[in-house]
Design a protein around this motif. Structure first.
Motif, PDB file in Angstrom:
ATOM      1  N   LEU A  53      33.326 -36.062  54.881  1.00 19.07           N
ATOM      2  CA  LEU A  53      33.257 -35.888  53.432  1.00 19.07           C
ATOM      3  C   LEU A  53      32.472 -36.997  52.742  1.00 19.07           C
ATOM      4  N   ASP A  54      32.526 -38.205  53.268  1.00 19.21           N
ATOM      5  CA  ASP A  54      31.760 -39.289  52.650  1.00 19.21           C
ATOM      6  C   ASP A  54      30.261 -39.011  52.719  1.00 19.21           C
ATOM      7  N   SER A  55      29.793 -38.570  53.889  1.00 19.33           N
ATOM      8  CA  SER A  55      28.369 -38.236  54.014  1.00 19.33           C
ATOM      9  C   SER A  55      28.010 -37.052  53.135  1.00 19.33           C
ATOM     10  N   ALA A  56      28.845 -36.014  53.137  1.00 21.31           N
ATOM     11  CA  ALA A  56      28.579 -34.833  52.311  1.00 21.31           C
ATOM     12  C   ALA A  56      28.551 -35.218  50.833  1.00 21.31           C
ATOM     13  N   ARG A  57      29.501 -36.014  50.403  1.00 26.83           N
ATOM     14  CA  ARG A  57      29.586 -36.434  48.997  1.00 26.83           C
ATOM     15  C   ARG A  57      28.335 -37.208  48.579  1.00 26.83           C
ATOM     16  N   ALA A  58      27.787 -38.002  49.485  1.00 25.17           N
ATOM     17  CA  ALA A  58      26.586 -38.793  49.180  1.00 25.17           C
ATOM     18  C   ALA A  58      25.360 -37.902  48.953  1.00 25.17           C
ATOM     19  N   MET A  59      25.424 -36.653  49.380  1.00 23.85           N
ATOM     20  CA  MET A  59      24.302 -35.719  49.221  1.00 23.85           C
ATOM     21  C   MET A  59      24.374 -34.928  47.918  1.00 23.85           C
ATOM     22  N   LEU A  60      25.422 -35.152  47.136  1.00 22.33           N
ATOM     23  CA  LEU A  60      25.633 -34.387  45.907  1.00 22.33           C
ATOM     24  C   LEU A  60      25.081 -35.137  44.707  1.00 22.33           C
ATOM     25  N   GLY A  61      24.503 -34.369  43.784  1.00 19.74           N
ATOM     26  CA  GLY A  61      23.949 -34.945  42.568  1.00 19.74           C
ATOM     27  C   GLY A  61      24.904 -34.853  41.398  1.00 19.74           C
ATOM     28  N   ALA A  62      24.510 -35.478  40.308  1.00 21.81           N
ATOM     29  CA  ALA A  62      25.306 -35.461  39.080  1.00 21.81           C
ATOM     30  C   ALA A  62      25.505 -34.031  38.607  1.00 21.81           C
ATOM     31  N   GLY A  63      26.717 -33.725  38.166  1.00 22.96           N
ATOM     32  CA  GLY A  63      27.029 -32.399  37.648  1.00 22.96           C
ATOM     33  C   GLY A  63      27.223 -31.346  38.719  1.00 22.96           C
ATOM     34  N   PHE A  64      27.402 -31.762  39.974  1.00 21.28           N
ATOM     35  CA  PHE A  64      27.567 -30.806  41.076  1.00 21.28           C
ATOM     36  C   PHE A  64      28.689 -29.824  40.779  1.00 21.28           C
ATOM     37  N   VAL A  65      28.434 -28.547  41.086  1.00 24.32           N
ATOM     38  CA  VAL A  65      29.435 -27.495  40.916  1.00 24.32           C
ATOM     39  C   VAL A  65      29.305 -26.495  42.058  1.00 24.32           C
ATOM     40  N   MET A  66      30.461 -25.970  42.493  1.00 17.75           N
ATOM     41  CA  MET A  66      30.511 -24.952  43.555  1.00 17.75           C
ATOM     42  C   MET A  66      31.223 -23.722  43.019  1.00 17.75           C
ATOM     43  N   ASN A  67      30.718 -22.554  43.408  1.00 18.40           N
ATOM     44  CA  ASN A  67      31.341 -21.285  43.044  1.00 18.40           C
ATOM     45  C   ASN A  67      31.526 -20.460  44.308  1.00 18.40           C
ATOM     46  N   PHE A  68      32.778 -20.167  44.623  1.00 17.64           N
ATOM     47  CA  PHE A  68      33.130 -19.375  45.798  1.00 17.64           C
ATOM     48  C   PHE A  68      33.787 -18.081  45.339  1.00 17.64           C
ATOM     49  N   PRO A  69      33.829 -17.049  46.191  1.00 13.70           N
ATOM     50  CA  PRO A  69      34.550 -15.842  45.814  1.00 13.70           C
ATOM     51  C   PRO A  69      36.009 -16.189  45.490  1.00 13.70           C
ATOM     52  N   GLY A  70      36.432 -15.938  44.287  1.00 15.54           N
ATOM     53  CA  GLY A  70      37.795 -16.246  43.875  1.00 15.54           C
ATOM     54  C   GLY A  70      38.003 -17.660  43.380  1.00 15.54           C
ATOM     55  N   ALA A  71      36.972 -18.472  43.351  1.00 15.66           N
ATOM     56  CA  ALA A  71      37.108 -19.852  42.861  1.00 15.66           C
ATOM     57  C   ALA A  71      35.757 -20.303  42.309  1.00 15.66           C
ATOM     58  N   SER A  72      35.693 -20.440  41.003  1.00 20.30           N
ATOM     59  CA  SER A  72      34.444 -20.914  40.415  1.00 20.30           C
ATOM     60  C   SER A  72      34.688 -22.234  39.696  1.00 20.30           C
ATOM     61  N   GLY A  73      33.618 -22.995  39.559  1.00 19.30           N
ATOM     62  CA  GLY A  73      33.695 -24.249  38.827  1.00 19.30           C
ATOM     63  C   GLY A  73      34.315 -25.406  39.576  1.00 19.30           C
ATOM     64  N   LEU A  74      34.343 -25.350  40.905  1.00 24.61           N
ATOM     65  CA  LEU A  74      34.849 -26.491  41.674  1.00 24.61           C
ATOM     66  C   LEU A  74      33.822 -27.616  41.601  1.00 24.61           C
ATOM     67  N   THR A  75      34.295 -28.835  41.381  1.00 23.75           N
ATOM     68  CA  THR A  75      33.362 -29.950  41.219  1.00 23.75           C
ATOM     69  C   THR A  75      33.551 -31.067  42.244  1.00 23.75           C
ATOM     70  N   THR A  76      34.585 -30.967  43.071  1.00 24.57           N
ATOM     71  CA  THR A  76      34.785 -31.980  44.109  1.00 24.57           C
ATOM     72  C   THR A  76      35.051 -31.301  45.449  1.00 24.57           C
ATOM     73  N   LEU A  77      34.740 -31.996  46.515  1.00 27.98           N
ATOM     74  CA  LEU A  77      34.988 -31.467  47.851  1.00 27.98           C
ATOM     75  C   LEU A  77      36.485 -31.332  48.107  1.00 27.98           C
ATOM     76  N   GLU A  78      37.263 -32.209  47.505  1.00 31.41           N
ATOM     77  CA  GLU A  78      38.717 -32.137  47.659  1.00 31.41           C
ATOM     78  C   GLU A  78      39.265 -30.846  47.032  1.00 31.41           C
ATOM     79  N   GLU A  79      38.709 -30.423  45.895  1.00 31.69           N
ATOM     80  CA  GLU A  79      39.117 -29.152  45.286  1.00 31.69           C
ATOM     81  C   GLU A  79      38.815 -27.988  46.228  1.00 31.69           C
ATOM     82  N   LEU A  80      37.656 -28.024  46.858  1.00 30.65           N
ATOM     83  CA  LEU A  80      37.278 -26.962  47.794  1.00 30.65           C
ATOM     84  C   LEU A  80      38.247 -26.908  48.968  1.00 30.65           C
ATOM     85  N   ILE A  81      38.572 -28.057  49.529  1.00 26.93           N
ATOM     86  CA  ILE A  81      39.472 -28.094  50.685  1.00 26.93           C
ATOM     87  C   ILE A  81      40.863 -27.591  50.300  1.00 26.93           C
ATOM     88  N   ALA A  82      41.360 -28.014  49.152  1.00 28.26           N
ATOM     89  CA  ALA A  82      42.676 -27.544  48.694  1.00 28.26           C
ATOM     90  C   ALA A  82      42.669 -26.033  48.466  1.00 28.26           C
TER      91      ALA A  82
END
Length: 191
Positions: A83-112
């Motif tokens: 996660l540290d390496s992955a996090r270092a590849m993310l830019g300001a304002g990063f957002v993830m949208n998955f089926p059933g989950a939109s607006g995730l902004t941290t890798l920890e939110e995705l894992i949970a």
């Protein structure tokens, strides 16, 4: 037979020049119905001393990293749970949208969010495509998912497409589409 000539300042490495030539070839093919081997790209390199803007000699900006490589590295880090390496590849304002989950902004939110859905998921890639979007590179990764459901039963061959936006070499957006819900709804024996 289109011929594209571009002038660049000296200093770009062979990889950057190859990527530029391929991008120019691809751009021509969006408009002109020509096979790649019918498109000629000529790069003219000139020394910094032969170029001035505003009365001052200028240097070329460094080449941007290959956006497909940036996405591959990010996905590999996520799969390895680095996660540290992955996090270092993310830019300001990063957002993830998955089926059933939109607006995730941290890798920890995705894992949970994913924890009750599957024990683990990995990807087999069929391809990566990059194109220039508005102010960012857009990368599509496509293939199939495999892994284990929460009860340990395996799953595989689930289609996915991930769309990434890469700005200044950093991933700023990820949108995900996959058939996990359809596989579960179908009563598949491994769902």
């Amino acid at each position: 037979m289109p011929i594209i000539e571009a002038h660049v300042l000296e200093g770009y490495d062979n990889d950057a020049k190859t990527r530029l030539g391929k991008a120019l070839t691809d751009a021509v093919q969006l408009v002109v119905p020509a096979a790649p081997d019918a498109i000629t790209v000529i790069l003219h390199e000139m020394p910094r001393t032969h170029y001035m803007r505003g009365g001052t000699h200028r240097s070329g900006a460094p080449a941007l990293p290959d956006p497909c490589a940036a996405v591959r590295d990010y996905l590999a880090a996520m799969e390895a749970r680095d996660l540290d390496s992955a996090r270092a590849m993310l830019g300001a304002g990063f957002v993830m949208n998955f089926p059933g989950a939109s607006g995730l902004t941290t890798l920890e939110e995705l894992i949970a969010w994913s924890k009750p859905r599957y024990r683990f998921v990995k990807k087999t890639y069929d391809g990566f495509e990059a194109l220039q979007g508005e102010g960012c590179a857009v990368v599509y990764a496509r293939g199939t998912l495999y892994g284990e459901w929460p009860d340990g039963a395996p799953f595989d061959s689930i289609r996915f497409i991930d769309r990434f936006e890469v700005t200044a070499g950093k991933i700023t957006r990820q949108d995900v589409w996959n058939d996990i819900a359809e596989v579960k709804a179908s009563g598949h024996p491994n769902a």
